[in-house]
Enzyme design. Structure first.
Site, PDB file in Angstrom:
ATOM      1  N   GLN A  30       0.852  -1.202   0.000  1.00  0.00           N
ATOM      2  CA  GLN A  30       0.000   0.000   0.000  1.00  0.00           C
ATOM      3  C   GLN A  30       0.884   1.248   0.000  1.00  0.00           C
ATOM      4  OE1 GLN A  30      -2.311  -0.952   3.576  1.00  0.00           O
ATOM      5  NE2 GLN A  30      -0.399  -1.660   4.515  1.00  0.00           N
ATOM      6  N   ASP A  85      -0.122   0.202  13.678  1.00  0.00           N
ATOM      7  CA  ASP A  85       0.384   1.369  14.423  1.00  0.00           C
ATOM      8  C   ASP A  85       0.600   1.033  15.898  1.00  0.00           C
ATOM      9  OD1 ASP A  85      -2.872   2.053  13.757  1.00  0.00           O
ATOM     10  OD2 ASP A  85      -2.265   1.891  15.854  1.00  0.00           O
ATOM     11  N   GLU A 105      -0.109  -8.734  11.126  1.00  0.00           N
ATOM     12  CA  GLU A 105      -0.082  -7.499  10.336  1.00  0.00           C
ATOM     13  C   GLU A 105       0.553  -7.832   8.978  1.00  0.00           C
ATOM     14  OE1 GLU A 105      -0.843  -4.036  10.289  1.00  0.00           O
ATOM     15  OE2 GLU A 105       0.174  -4.319   8.357  1.00  0.00           O
ATOM     16  N   ASP A 137      -1.121 -12.108   5.828  1.00  0.00           N
ATOM     17  CA  ASP A 137      -2.498 -11.673   5.578  1.00  0.00           C
ATOM     18  C   ASP A 137      -3.372 -12.324   6.664  1.00  0.00           C
ATOM     19  OD1 ASP A 137      -4.471 -11.310   2.573  1.00  0.00           O
ATOM     20  OD2 ASP A 137      -5.146 -11.435   4.651  1.00  0.00           O
ATOM     21  N   ASP A 155      -8.415  -4.753  13.285  1.00  0.00           N
ATOM     22  CA  ASP A 155      -8.172  -3.315  13.141  1.00  0.00           C
ATOM     23  C   ASP A 155      -7.602  -3.088  11.743  1.00  0.00           C
ATOM     24  OD1 ASP A 155      -5.741  -0.979  14.573  1.00  0.00           O
ATOM     25  OD2 ASP A 155      -7.598  -0.642  13.435  1.00  0.00           O
ATOM     26  N   PRO A 162      -5.342  -4.305   0.410  1.00  0.00           N
ATOM     27  CA  PRO A 162      -5.091  -5.472   1.260  1.00  0.00           C
ATOM     28  C   PRO A 162      -6.191  -5.722   2.292  1.00  0.00           C
ATOM     29  CG  PRO A 162      -3.544  -3.687   1.757  1.00  0.00           C
ATOM     30  CD  PRO A 162      -4.277  -3.284   0.529  1.00  0.00           C
TER      31      PRO A 162
HETATM   32  N1  SAM Z   1      -7.824   2.573  12.594  1.00  0.00           N
HETATM   33  C1  SAM Z   1      -7.718   2.411  11.169  1.00  0.00           C
HETATM   34  C2  SAM Z   1      -9.061   2.411  10.521  1.00  0.00           C
HETATM   35  O1  SAM Z   1     -10.045   2.279  11.230  1.00  0.00           O
HETATM   36  O2  SAM Z   1      -9.086   2.564   9.298  1.00  0.00           O
HETATM   37  C3  SAM Z   1      -6.935   1.176  10.867  1.00  0.00           C
HETATM   38  C4  SAM Z   1      -5.534   1.381  11.305  1.00  0.00           C
HETATM   39  S1  SAM Z   1      -4.365   0.115  11.089  1.00  0.00           S
HETATM   40  C5  SAM Z   1      -3.037   1.083  10.598  1.00  0.00           C
HETATM   41  C6  SAM Z   1      -4.846  -0.779   9.630  1.00  0.00           C
HETATM   42  C7  SAM Z   1      -3.825  -1.896   9.409  1.00  0.00           C
HETATM   43  O3  SAM Z   1      -4.395  -3.004   8.707  1.00  0.00           O
HETATM   44  C8  SAM Z   1      -2.599  -1.465   8.592  1.00  0.00           C
HETATM   45  O4  SAM Z   1      -1.440  -1.618   9.372  1.00  0.00           O
HETATM   46  C9  SAM Z   1      -2.593  -2.431   7.389  1.00  0.00           C
HETATM   47  O5  SAM Z   1      -1.293  -2.749   6.937  1.00  0.00           O
HETATM   48  C10 SAM Z   1      -3.310  -3.617   7.988  1.00  0.00           C
HETATM   49  N2  SAM Z   1      -3.894  -4.555   7.024  1.00  0.00           N
HETATM   50  C11 SAM Z   1      -4.581  -4.259   5.899  1.00  0.00           C
HETATM   51  N3  SAM Z   1      -4.980  -5.408   5.276  1.00  0.00           N
HETATM   52  C12 SAM Z   1      -4.523  -6.444   6.042  1.00  0.00           C
HETATM   53  C13 SAM Z   1      -4.619  -7.877   5.933  1.00  0.00           C
HETATM   54  N4  SAM Z   1      -5.285  -8.446   4.904  1.00  0.00           N
HETATM   55  N5  SAM Z   1      -4.054  -8.636   6.900  1.00  0.00           N
HETATM   56  C14 SAM Z   1      -3.402  -8.051   7.952  1.00  0.00           C
HETATM   57  N6  SAM Z   1      -3.257  -6.702   8.105  1.00  0.00           N
HETATM   58  C15 SAM Z   1      -3.828  -5.912   7.156  1.00  0.00           C
END
Ligand code: SAM
Length: 285
Positions: A30, A85, A105, A137, A155, A162
């Protein structure tokens, strides 16, 4: 001065001034940018969508963690999907009975850059001996693991890129498999006024798998468009309405200090606006 406008909605979005760009890169998964903004402090965006800001992160991380954790009678093993985060991890580790947290993550760069530029989000949580970080994933992990968890928190980003896999029935079947007896699953499920289709779809996909599926909410200023809904699923039908007296007792015993969460707002957060409950009812009509 540089500005960035969120790309979540084609004809409307918030614009933030980028006083100083601290990091910007297309990771394997991303587009990641972290910058300073006078109003919100340090801000992290993924694929053009605000993920978290220094100023209002406590609201989201406290509600998404403490509502399931205090509702469960004694959460020892926690699974976090996404959450790079570290804010959810920080809050989960505050619960004295927690023995292990597995965090899955997909993007190591998010963890690394948030530890560097948003250090107060994780506040050292990734170094806690109770934590195991898995870079994968989330849909793979929940479908392959034989581990069971008391609380599972997804989260994730929005269901674009992704994050899309974390809103599928395949993912929810995996969640059902690794949720222990009396366990609770919660997931970030968008701003319902703007993303009602996500709420309805999640409800339809979770219902065949869990005895109780509902939502709770909180207003997070930088998730623009009104209240944010959190999906809730459990095989126990009483955990979404734990008596206020019990919540008060667990909250006081935990000695956890919060700035948004408290037992009364926990109970109130399950009361949804009529347009949301109507949409959920109509989805079954
Ligand atoms: N609080 C935020 C929101 O509500 O939009 C989300 C914050 S957190 C940074 C989102 C996280 O999900 C990111 O670190 C991203 O890399 C992770 N992520 C996205 N798709 C994913 C997947 N398929 N498996 C695991 N982590 C994933």
């Amino acid at each position: 001065m540089k500005y960035i406008t969120e790309s979540l909605y084609p004809t409307w979005g918030q614009t933030l001034e980028q006083d100083e760009v601290l990091f910007e890169h297309h990771t394997k998964h991303q587009h990641l940018v972290i910058f300073k903004n006078q109003q919100w402090g340090t801000v992290m965006m993924l694929d053009g969508v605000v993920q978290t800001t220094e100023k209002d992160e406590f609201i989201y991380h406290e509600m998404m963690t403490h509502v399931p954790m205090f509702a469960h009678h004694n959460p020892k093993r926690v699974l976090i999907i996404g959450g790079g985060d570290g804010g959810i991890l920080r809050e989960a580790l505050k619960h004295p009975n927690v023995e292990q947290v597995v965090q899955v993550e997909i993007d190591q760069a998010v963890i690394d850059m948030c530890c560097k530029y948003l250090p107060n989000h994780s506040a050292g949580a990734f170094d806690d001996p109770r934590v195991q970080v898995v870079i994968d994933d989330g849909v793979n992990y929940v479908n392959q693991t034989s581990e069971l968890f008391d609380v599972i928190i997804s989260d994730s980003t929005d269901p674009i890129g992704p994050g899309e896999s974390l809103f599928t029935s395949v993912f929810y079947v995996g969640i059902k498999k690794c949720l222990g007896d009396g366990g609770v699953f919660v997931a970030q499920n968008g701003v319902c006024f703007m993303q009602m289709d996500e709420v309805v779809t999640t409800h339809q996909r979770l219902q065949p798998l869990f005895e109780e599926v509902t939502f709770f909410s909180a207003a997070v200023p930088t998730y623009v468009g009104g209240i944010m809904t959190f999906a809730w699923a459990s095989q126990s039908t009483d955990l979404s309405h734990v008596e206020l007296e019990a919540l008060n007792k667990r909250y006081e015993q935990s000695k956890i200090s919060t700035r948004y969460y408290h037992p009364k707002i926990h109970s109130a957060s399950f009361t949804l606006p009529k347009y949301v409950s109507d949409a959920l009812e109509q989805s079954h009509a």
